[in-house]
Design a protein around this motif. Structure first.
Motif: not given
Ligand SMILES: N[C@@H](CCC(=O)N[C@@H](CS)C(=O)NCC(=O)O)C(=O)O
Length: 221
Positions: A82-99
């Motif tokens: 809903t409020w994309p900034e600042p993102p709480l999930l990284p933009t790169v898929a493998r980093d997002r998976q790790r988070a």
């Protein structure tokens, strides 16, 4: 985007509610707290009015835009979308998976074992006294955070925070779990990465505002 106020049903000491408070603070969204006392009178989460909000009888519940939102991880992802900034999930898929993986190690595999209803069941049906229950809680926190430390240690993806140099959903989960560990007298000494990241988070205004002791329903010290 504005679609009405945000109202969070929360308990000052609830670590699942603490996760959502951190996310709201990081998003810079004003919100009201509707306190739900988890202990008073057997627990306000069991009242018929609260059961209408959440049949699981858990906080947090977030009210937004006429909707009732449940489950802290799904709420955090809703806030992020809903409020994309600042993102709480990284933009790169493998980093997002790790988070997400670090967040779920805590939210799915450590925290549920130590929930209030589990403690009550141990006490009422398995005759566990207070010392047994504390041992149980410390055991699952220690085993779980041992694994989180291994995932953080010597991994180039670990930065100032769990994943990179900005807070993510993983930090939203780590800090409340560390609060629980300290509450139950578990030392952070074996976990230098966890301790460093927890300190870095709590040094920010956003995490500090979300702390249990800074909540309107926290008892006056
Ligand atoms: N999976 C749920 C867990 C929520 C949860 O466990 N809430 C606890 C407080 S941290 C609660 O309300 N417990 C009440 C009880 O056990 O009676 C979420 O992430 O929102």
């Amino acid at each position: 985007m504005t679609i009405g106020p945000l109202r969070l049903h929360s308990y000052w000491r609830s670590s699942a509610a603490y996760r959502v408070r951190i996310a709201l603070e990081l998003k810079g969204q004003p919100y009201e707290i509707a306190p739900v006392h988890l202990l008073r009178g057997g627990g306000e989460q069991h009242s018929p009015q609260f059961q209408e909000l959440n049949p699981q009888e858990f906080v947090p519940v977030l009210m937004h835009g006429g909707r009732t939102l449940r489950q802290s991880m799904a709420i955090i992802e809703y806030l992020d979308e809903t409020w994309p900034e600042p993102p709480l999930l990284p933009t790169v898929a493998r980093d997002r998976q790790r988070a997400r993986a670090i967040a779920q190690m805590i939210a799915c595999d450590i925290h549920p074992l130590n929930n209030l209803r589990v403690q009550r069941y141990l006490e009422e049906h398995l005759e566990a006294d207070e010392a047994d229950r504390e041992r149980w809680t410390r055991h699952w926190i220690t085993e779980g955070l041992d694994a989180v430390e291994k995932v953080l240690a010597d991994n180039p993806s670990t930065g100032e925070f769990c994943e990179g140099d900005v807070p993510t959903i993983a930090d939203c989960c780590l800090v409340p779990q560390v609060y629980n560990a300290q509450r139950f007298g578990v030392s952070l000494d074996p976990w230098p990465n966890i301790r460093r990241i927890n300190d870095a988070c709590l040094a920010t205004e956003e995490f500090n505002k979300a702390r249990p002791e800074n909540q309107p329903d926290a008892p006056a010290s």
